[in-house]
Write a protein that holds these residues in place. Sequence first.
Motif, PDB file in Angstrom:
ATOM      1  N   LYS A  66      22.753  65.488  33.542  1.00  0.00           N
ATOM      2  CA  LYS A  66      22.602  65.135  34.953  1.00  0.00           C
ATOM      3  C   LYS A  66      21.270  64.429  35.140  1.00  0.00           C
ATOM      4  O   LYS A  66      20.227  64.917  34.684  1.00  0.00           O
ATOM      5  CB  LYS A  66      22.678  66.397  35.820  1.00  0.00           C
ATOM      6  CG  LYS A  66      22.494  66.118  37.307  1.00  0.00           C
ATOM      7  CD  LYS A  66      22.577  67.394  38.115  1.00  0.00           C
ATOM      8  CE  LYS A  66      21.377  68.293  37.842  1.00  0.00           C
ATOM      9  NZ  LYS A  66      21.379  69.484  38.719  1.00  0.00           N
ATOM     10  N   THR A  67      21.311  63.298  35.811  1.00  0.00           N
ATOM     11  CA  THR A  67      20.115  62.487  36.043  1.00  0.00           C
ATOM     12  C   THR A  67      19.877  62.360  37.537  1.00  0.00           C
ATOM     13  O   THR A  67      20.790  62.002  38.294  1.00  0.00           O
ATOM     14  CB  THR A  67      20.268  61.098  35.418  1.00  0.00           C
ATOM     15  OG1 THR A  67      20.496  61.236  34.009  1.00  0.00           O
ATOM     16  CG2 THR A  67      19.020  60.264  35.623  1.00  0.00           C
ATOM     17  N   THR A  68      18.651  62.658  37.995  1.00  0.00           N
ATOM     18  CA  THR A  68      18.269  62.544  39.406  1.00  0.00           C
ATOM     19  C   THR A  68      17.026  61.674  39.514  1.00  0.00           C
ATOM     20  O   THR A  68      16.232  61.560  38.565  1.00  0.00           O
ATOM     21  CB  THR A  68      17.998  63.921  40.014  1.00  0.00           C
ATOM     22  OG1 THR A  68      16.962  64.577  39.258  1.00  0.00           O
ATOM     23  CG2 THR A  68      19.252  64.784  39.994  1.00  0.00           C
ATOM     24  N   ILE A  69      16.888  61.075  40.688  1.00  0.00           N
ATOM     25  CA  ILE A  69      15.725  60.223  40.968  1.00  0.00           C
ATOM     26  C   ILE A  69      14.634  61.090  41.561  1.00  0.00           C
ATOM     27  O   ILE A  69      14.858  61.867  42.502  1.00  0.00           O
ATOM     28  CB  ILE A  69      16.107  59.083  41.929  1.00  0.00           C
ATOM     29  CG1 ILE A  69      17.246  58.246  41.313  1.00  0.00           C
ATOM     30  CG2 ILE A  69      14.905  58.207  42.239  1.00  0.00           C
ATOM     31  CD1 ILE A  69      17.775  57.164  42.219  1.00  0.00           C
ATOM     32  N   ASN A  70      13.438  60.959  41.052  1.00  0.00           N
ATOM     33  CA  ASN A  70      12.324  61.771  41.518  1.00  0.00           C
ATOM     34  C   ASN A  70      11.926  61.394  42.941  1.00  0.00           C
ATOM     35  O   ASN A  70      12.259  60.312  43.453  1.00  0.00           O
ATOM     36  CB  ASN A  70      11.125  61.621  40.577  1.00  0.00           C
ATOM     37  CG  ASN A  70      11.444  62.108  39.180  1.00  0.00           C
ATOM     38  OD1 ASN A  70      12.341  62.934  38.989  1.00  0.00           O
ATOM     39  ND2 ASN A  70      10.712  61.596  38.192  1.00  0.00           N
ATOM     40  N   THR A  71      11.188  62.293  43.560  1.00  0.00           N
ATOM     41  CA  THR A  71      10.717  62.067  44.921  1.00  0.00           C
ATOM     42  C   THR A  71       9.781  60.860  44.963  1.00  0.00           C
ATOM     43  O   THR A  71       8.896  60.713  44.116  1.00  0.00           O
ATOM     44  CB  THR A  71       9.987  63.315  45.447  1.00  0.00           C
ATOM     45  OG1 THR A  71      10.858  64.445  45.332  1.00  0.00           O
ATOM     46  CG2 THR A  71       9.556  63.132  46.894  1.00  0.00           C
ATOM     47  N   GLY A  72       9.990  60.033  45.940  1.00  0.00           N
ATOM     48  CA  GLY A  72       9.174  58.830  46.044  1.00  0.00           C
ATOM     49  C   GLY A  72       9.610  57.736  45.088  1.00  0.00           C
ATOM     50  O   GLY A  72       8.874  56.776  44.880  1.00  0.00           O
ATOM     51  N   ARG A  73      10.810  57.914  44.501  1.00  0.00           N
ATOM     52  CA  ARG A  73      11.356  56.924  43.574  1.00  0.00           C
ATOM     53  C   ARG A  73      10.420  56.655  42.397  1.00  0.00           C
ATOM     54  O   ARG A  73      10.291  55.535  41.899  1.00  0.00           O
ATOM     55  CB  ARG A  73      11.643  55.604  44.305  1.00  0.00           C
ATOM     56  CG  ARG A  73      12.610  55.753  45.456  1.00  0.00           C
ATOM     57  CD  ARG A  73      12.873  54.417  46.144  1.00  0.00           C
ATOM     58  NE  ARG A  73      13.790  54.577  47.271  1.00  0.00           N
ATOM     59  CZ  ARG A  73      14.186  53.571  48.052  1.00  0.00           C
ATOM     60  NH1 ARG A  73      13.750  52.348  47.816  1.00  0.00           N
ATOM     61  NH2 ARG A  73      15.012  53.794  49.054  1.00  0.00           N
ATOM     62  N   LYS A  74       9.759  57.712  41.959  1.00  0.00           N
ATOM     63  CA  LYS A  74       8.837  57.602  40.831  1.00  0.00           C
ATOM     64  C   LYS A  74       9.516  58.147  39.576  1.00  0.00           C
ATOM     65  O   LYS A  74       9.301  59.284  39.160  1.00  0.00           O
ATOM     66  CB  LYS A  74       7.545  58.363  41.114  1.00  0.00           C
ATOM     67  CG  LYS A  74       6.760  57.791  42.282  1.00  0.00           C
ATOM     68  CD  LYS A  74       5.469  58.573  42.507  1.00  0.00           C
ATOM     69  CE  LYS A  74       4.675  58.009  43.684  1.00  0.00           C
ATOM     70  NZ  LYS A  74       3.424  58.774  43.928  1.00  0.00           N
ATOM     71  N   GLY A  75      10.375  57.325  38.998  1.00  0.00           N
ATOM     72  CA  GLY A  75      11.028  57.711  37.771  1.00  0.00           C
ATOM     73  C   GLY A  75      12.265  58.553  38.000  1.00  0.00           C
ATOM     74  O   GLY A  75      12.709  58.781  39.145  1.00  0.00           O
ATOM     75  N   ILE A  76      12.839  59.050  36.918  1.00  0.00           N
ATOM     76  CA  ILE A  76      14.055  59.842  36.962  1.00  0.00           C
ATOM     77  C   ILE A  76      13.860  61.096  36.116  1.00  0.00           C
ATOM     78  O   ILE A  76      12.954  61.178  35.279  1.00  0.00           O
ATOM     79  CB  ILE A  76      15.265  59.042  36.451  1.00  0.00           C
ATOM     80  CG1 ILE A  76      15.047  58.601  34.998  1.00  0.00           C
ATOM     81  CG2 ILE A  76      15.547  57.844  37.336  1.00  0.00           C
ATOM     82  CD1 ILE A  76      16.238  57.890  34.369  1.00  0.00           C
TER      83      ILE A  76
END
Length: 506
Positions: A487-497
Amino acid sequence: MLCCRPKKAPDSPEPPAEEPPPAAVPAPAPVVQRAPPSPPPEAAPAAAETESVEEPSPGARDRLRESRLRFFREGGICAMSASVQAFDEILQGPLAAYFDASTKIGGDVATHADLVRKAFSVQRAYLEMASTSAAPAAAQLQTLLKPTSDQISAIQQFREKNRASKLFNHLSAISESIPALGWIAVSPTPGPYVKEMNDAGQFYTNRVLKEWKEKDKVHVDWVHGWVQALTALQQFIKQHHTTGLVWAGKQQATGGAPPPPPPGCPPPPPVLDMSQLNVSNGDASNDRSALFAEINKGADITSGLKKVTADMQTHKNPSLRSGPAPFKAPPGSASSGGKAVSAPVSKPPLMAKEGKKWIVEYHKGRKDLVIDQVEMNNVVYMFKCEDCVLTIKGKLNSVVMDSCKKSAVVFDSLVSSVEFVNCQSVQMQVLGTVPTVTVEKTDGCQMYLNEQSVNVEIISSKSSEMNIMIPDQSGDYMEYAVPEQFKTTINTGRKGITTTAVESLG
């Protein structure tokens, strides 16, 4: 007052003036003792000095010989190509240091060095031939390369026949790197090939340094001389034969049968006899007239057609509707647009060692495959084996299983890794240690570890049904499945995954 000079006789020509010797050749002329014609008393000391001239010393004679040789080379009297001269510098430089150290060590090393000397002599003759010859044909090239190949084989066979030698590491260092002389047949990167062979022997040269560094410096000089010789050979190739051996002459290379003459031109086609052609313009004109006559009939042109009766009509006669099924091309044929399915290639089983690589391929139903007497720099490559078990005794570098089905490999210890590629239902068991296990495009892989190999790193990609067996304190194996879903999620603030494994609860 006039002064009359005596005239010379016409039949007594003036002697020609002697040409001075070339300045580049300081050849000392022999001292000729001449008696002075009744010198005055004050000239006596000068005569004494002339009589005291000595012969040149041995060092002066050597310098004289070298200057004469330099003159001949520069003047082109017996000139050699720059490539051959640069190769001579290797023979007289680091390679000479290797030969001197081999003589001091003696024994098998000295005998081995004599074979190496012959190999380099053969290579020098080959380079000298290439400097004055044109590139030979492919068939003749194999004949010309045979002396070099024979010398390399002799050097390697000497190592194999003397495995019990106390200087086996010395023999192995030379045998593993001597194929560098095969650069004359490598194109377009002969220089990197020599470096690769030099690195191949580094494993044994390091052993020699470790064993003899504190005991005898001659062995250290032996290693440095050989390594520097191959390094100089690489620089020589980079300067004179960057993309391959240069054939700089126009003459035909000797040593092999000349190529066959080119085939002649094909014969001209036979002359067509125009008298045999029967061209009748009248027939063509008659056919055209008949065609136009039919067209000019108008509505009567359909009078010759047959009438379709009721029993011939499909809407009135249903039995005519059921005809043969349309043709369908078989799957995989060229007409269907798909690729033809070829039968699997069946090759004879093979287990052989090629250099540092063990090859095991095309075996079926063999549970007793064994490889022993391996070395730490060896690699085992298992390819397209089915329902087989391979046992490897000893420590080696790595093991690769490629396109195998229902097979297993058992080994002691590895320096690098074990790798599974394009396999189905395979297993591995380590009895010692293994740093890394790589699984790629494999369906079904069982990995049995032991207490010494629990720190292994397992890298997997595009694979499924992977399980790790770890022994517990009682000796039983505990099974752990390697994750296949993530499972892959996007970090808060769109700073990486962030990617995490997903456990299957079903």
